[in-house]
Design a protein around this motif. Structure first.
Motif, PDB file in Angstrom:
ATOM      1  N   UNK A 175       0.870  -1.333   0.019  1.00 45.93           N
ATOM      2  CA  UNK A 175       0.284   0.271   0.356  1.00 45.93           C
ATOM      3  C   UNK A 175       0.833   0.693   0.549  1.00 45.93           C
ATOM      4  N   UNK A 176       0.759   2.124  -1.406  1.00 47.94           N
ATOM      5  CA  UNK A 176       0.597   3.612  -0.533  1.00 47.94           C
ATOM      6  C   UNK A 176      -0.235   4.642  -0.586  1.00 47.94           C
ATOM      7  N   UNK A 177       0.521   5.257  -0.088  1.00 51.59           N
ATOM      8  CA  UNK A 177      -1.000   6.876   0.014  1.00 51.59           C
ATOM      9  C   UNK A 177      -0.408   8.058  -0.936  1.00 51.59           C
ATOM     10  N   UNK A 178      -1.333   9.255  -0.596  1.00 53.70           N
ATOM     11  CA  UNK A 178      -1.127   9.572  -1.073  1.00 53.70           C
ATOM     12  C   UNK A 178      -0.103  11.157  -0.782  1.00 53.70           C
ATOM     13  N   UNK A 179       0.742  11.624  -1.926  1.00 54.45           N
ATOM     14  CA  UNK A 179       1.851  12.115  -1.673  1.00 54.45           C
ATOM     15  C   UNK A 179       1.639  13.565  -2.859  1.00 54.45           C
TER      16      UNK A 179
END
Length: 914
Positions: free
Chosen positions: A343-347
């Protein structure tokens, strides 16, 4: 001190006095009252350091000072540096020679801070440089060339002599627009506006999802003298809708009845700048009804949602799909299989220049001058919004203080265009830092479930990839991400059986859009960690595993494309081999000592298709020879710091056979430069560079025919004359005697290049890109297992660039990409509605980026200009997975949710221990 009493101080060596309220920000006084726009404003909070000046010799943030505080004191801005501080002139030249200025928005602040250091310590070490410049943020350079420029100031030479005819490609020439950047004279979106321009501020939603009702706007305007007009959706002359991809254009200029993300605009107030700036917008007459909001993929996704082209009809915007062979069956028979959920988030893009611009109505045309990466896309969207023909809209890009994808989307342009059209007066808008972070596009959060298999000898057998990407409230570049990721999620490896499916999913979050890699960095975080896990399971060295599976020139990609010459991934891994072996020896020696600090080494590979995915992607260049013997290059590719102004000129010069100092550059402007397409997807060096090469070659052919000379003749450009020498015979051409065309040129060429691609079929098979760039990064780091903190020691980056047109600029792109990859891996995650500043949202500082060694591989592409490929996107992609692999090597734990913050690393270590 009384209001508006004259405040005396010394500015750049001159005694002056200003009669302004003493509480006014010093940065505003310098810029607005005194016209010194070299002092940049990036945050108004002392977080970015762009507004740094010298005050009695010390570096200070002018945005944190009231002008009354400088009474009787001495100030120096970037404009006064060379005259007031002799070391500054040498420092400016050192910045140019080292490529320490890219977009240029932070450069004045960096130069001022460095000058203050060198005045006190003429021979600082690297630690002193980092300490002195630590308060100035840069999002482009990766800081390493800035450090080198400061350390090398005493040996810096003057401006380098430009190479002669035929010697520009491959030369480390200074950035052609660099002098404007180091002198602070480059004009960005918030700089140089007319004094009669009105100011516009937007009224924005305070909730993630809401219904709203506007109150009595006329009464509000009457009670607030200075307001000229209030604009809402009913004032949009054309379509109240825009978007970067035509079929998915769904974002309104002003929302109607309902807002879909926090920060969405519902109205705009225009009027006298001082009045508008001082207004408390909380009193604007609008009532809100907060509605339930979905911010995450888990909350928004409906697994059975159909493919939708109407963004408003459901949560799934679009699906992507690539299938080759039978991945499920192949995994079932593989000797080793690994899988994981990543999982990755908003950047946040966090460029130092917030969005800004000005619009003017000129008769029945509109002119918009703003920071943008896509002038012709802006032109077409503004024309649609105003109900005009595209040729009645002129877009004039300013210097762009970082973009990285977000400035492909419209920001200020629709608001100021609508207002200026109605009011027939210049209207400007400058986003605050909070407004910029809250409302502009982000990197797509991803949730990726991936399974990889291999045979016992280490050969990859299959990959099964499923990924969902949060595209926020509106489409933006969601379709591009959903379609690019399935092509790239194999990595640069031969995978006989493959299945990849993706979805771009709507939520009530700020829209997600383009950000350096279009989803490929997220996918690489999953795939490259799984390759490490697979190598571990099979007992194979992790670099050897990648070398074994590296895609060859005669092997098909997962879309069935045979790349042929220019497939340089194997060379990238081979270049890392000695560094890999040495790094492991160093880590083993360090880890032999009892300590909570554990060393680790990680590697990751990447590939990236340059340009649009299976879509037309043309660029056009115009080149004219003037009667005085100079060359006019109409080059519409927006330089956002990557160096296209320089590189494209180098390519054109060598194709023509002219010295680069004969060129006059006409930069992006939809009235005077042809369409070079958007600055994104690592396409400008490749696509526009190829068009420039073709234009140079075409003009050369015209000259040779005019002189009846052969192909190997040489050209000498002189004032008013052109000398063509072939086979020992000189053919002088009197340029003044030739007829001129409508633009005043005696000879001209215009050429277009569109990369050869093909549409993908129902299984994603075809040739989506004409060429790919390749690369591999090696990371050495240390993890404090008690605290979970990570110290980066060194990053070695090998990239196949096809042909290094300007090695200095390429190194700068690599180092800048590495820095952003560090942020993605270790610290950056935006949470909608929170942390809308550069104090809470952390990006790498000068102290966070370790030494970076760049290794340039030149495996020339037959289709690229002089063999060149792009580099901008590629430099970011392998950094984060290499860091995560190195953390695993050091600690034995895998971080599958980024960023790998100390608390996440420490928690993973504790859980593994249990």
């Amino acid at each position: 001190m009384q209001d508006n009493a004259a405040i005396p101080f010394t500015l750049n060596g001159q005694k002056i006095a200003v009669a302004v309220p003493p509480e006014r920000r010093l940065s505003n006084v310098l810029r607005d009252d005194l016209g010194l726009s070299g002092t940049k404003v990036g945050c108004d909070a002392g977080d970015c350091g762009a507004c740094t000046i010298l005050l009695d010799g010390d570096a200070v943030c002018s945005c944190l000072m009231a002008v009354g505080q400088v009474s009787g004191r001495a100030l120096v801005t970037v404009e006064g540096l060379p005259a007031e501080n002799p070391v500054a002139a040498k420092l400016q030249q050192s910045f140019l020679r080292h490529g320490a200025a890219q977009c240029g928005i932070c450069t004045p602040g960096m130069l001022v801070a460095a000058t203050a250091l060198l005045e006190k310590d003429p021979t600082p070490d690297e630690t002193a440089v980092k300490d002195a410049l630590g308060g100035v943020l840069c999002r482009c350079t990766g800081y390493r060339k800035i450090i080198a420029a400061v350390l090398d100031v005493d040996t810096a030479r003057g401006a380098a002599e430009l190479p002669g005819a035929g010697a520009a490609v491959g030369a480390r020439i200074d950035r052609l627009d660099g002098q404007r950047k180091v002198s602070g004279t480059d004009l960005f979106g918030a700089d140089g506006h007319e004094t009669n321009a009105l100011l516009l501020r937007a009224i924005r939603a305070p909730y993630h999802h809401a219904r709203f009702t506007l109150g009595d706007l006329d009464a509000y305007a009457r009670t607030n003298p200075g307001i000229v007009r209030i604009f809402t959706a009913k004032d949009v002359p054309g379509e109240n809708c825009y978007g970067v991809i035509g079929p998915f254009a769904d974002q309104p200029v002003f929302a109607v009845n309902e807002t879909r993300f926090k920060g969405e605009a519902v109205a705009a107030i225009v009027g006298d700048p001082k009045i508008i700036e001082a207004l408390d917008l909380r009193h604007f007459p609008v009532s809100w009804e907060e509605l339930p909001a979905m911010l995450t993929l888990d909350a928004a996704l409906k697994p059975d949602a159909p493919l939708l082209h109407d963004a408003r009809a459901g949560n799934v915007l679009v699906r992507g799909w690539v299938k080759r062979g039978e991945a499920v069956d192949a995994l079932a028979t593989s000797d080793a299989v690994v899988e994981g959920l990543f999982e990755t988030g908003f950047v946040e893009h966090a460029y130092i220049e917030p969005e800004a611009g000005i619009a003017r109505r000129v008769g029945n045309r509109i002119e918009v001058q703003a920071c943008t990466q896509a002038p012709y896309m802006d032109r077409d969207d503004v024309a649609k919004i105003l109900g005009l023909k595209p040729e009645d809209v002129r877009i004039i890009p300013t210097a762009v203080g970082g973009g990285f994808g977000s400035k492909l989307d419209l920001s200020v342009q629709p608001f100021i265009a609508v207002a200026a059209w109605h009011l027939k007066q210049p209207v400007r808008m400058v986003y605050s830092r909070a407004e910029s972070i809250a409302t502009t596009t982000k990197r797509h959060p991803g949730s990726m479930l991936v399974k990889v298999g291999a045979s016992k000898d280490g050969a990859l057998t299959a990959i099964d990839f499923a990924g969902d990407f949060n595209t926020g409230a509106y489409a933006s570049w969601g379709p591009t991400v959903a379609n690019r990721v399935p092509v790239h999620a194999s990595g640069p490896y031969y995978v006989p059986h493959y299945r990849a499916k993706t979805r771009a999913v709507h939520t009530h979050a700020v829209p997600a859009g383009a950000f350096r890699g279009f989803g490929v960095p997220q996918a690489s975080i999953a795939q490259e960690q799984l390759f490490d896990m697979l190598a571990e399971k099979l007992g194979i060295d992790k670099l050897d595993f990648r070398l074994k599976n590296a895609l060859g020139p005669d092997q098909p990609t997962v879309t069935g494309q045979i790349l042929g010459a220019g497939t340089g991934i194997r060379a990238c891994f081979e270049a890392l081999k000695p560094h890999w072996d040495r790094a492991h020896r160093d880590a083993e020696a360090a880890n032999a000592q009892p300590s909570t600090i554990r060393r680790g080494v990680g590697v990751a590979g990447m590939w990236y298709g340059c340009g649009n995915t299976s879509l037309p992607n043309p660029s056009t260049i115009r080149l004219g020879l003037k009667p005085d013997g100079r060359l006019a290059l109409h080059q519409g590719a927006v330089d956002i710091g990557q160096g296209s102004n320089t590189v494209i000129t180098q390519l054109c010069a060598d194709a023509l056979g002219a010295p680069i100092d004969r060129f006059d550059l006409l930069s992006a402007d939809t009235d005077i430069t042809p369409d070079c397409g958007k600055t994104s997807a690592s396409r400008q060096t490749f696509v526009t560079g190829k068009a420039a090469t073709l234009a140079g070659a075409a003009l050369r052919q015209q000259i040779l025919r005019l002189a009846n000379a052969g192909q190997d003749a040489t050209l000498s450009f002189r004032d008013g004359q052109l000398l063509v020498v072939g086979n020992g015979i000189a053919h002088p051409i009197d340029l003044a005697g030739l007829a001129k065309d409508a633009r005043g040129y005696v000879l001209a060429a215009e050429e277009t290049f569109d990369p050869p691609t093909s549409p993908l079929d129902e299984n994603g098979q075809g040739n989506p890109y004409a060429l790919y760039g390749f690369g591999a990064h090696l990371v050495e780091l240390a993890v404090d297992t008690e605290l979970g903190t990570v110290q980066l020691i060194k990053i070695t980056a090998a990239h196949d660039v096809g042909r290094a047109v300007n090695p200095t600029l390429i190194e700068g792109q690599i180092e800048g990409g590495v820095a952003q990859g560090i942020g993605l891996a270790l610290m950056e995650e935006f949470h909608p509605g929170r942390g809308e500043n550069l104090h809470d949202y952390l990006i790498p500082t000068i102290g966070d980026v370790p030494p970076v060694e760049s290794i340039l591989i030149e495996d020339a592409s037959p289709v690229g200009p002089f063999g060149a490929k792009g580099i901008g996107e590629q430099a970011l992609i392998p950094t984060a997975p290499a860091i995560l692999n190195a953390i695993a090597d050091a600690t034995g734990v895998r971080i599958m949710r980024v960023p790998a913050t100390p608390d996440r690393i420490r928690t993973a270590i504790k859980e593994a221990a249990r």
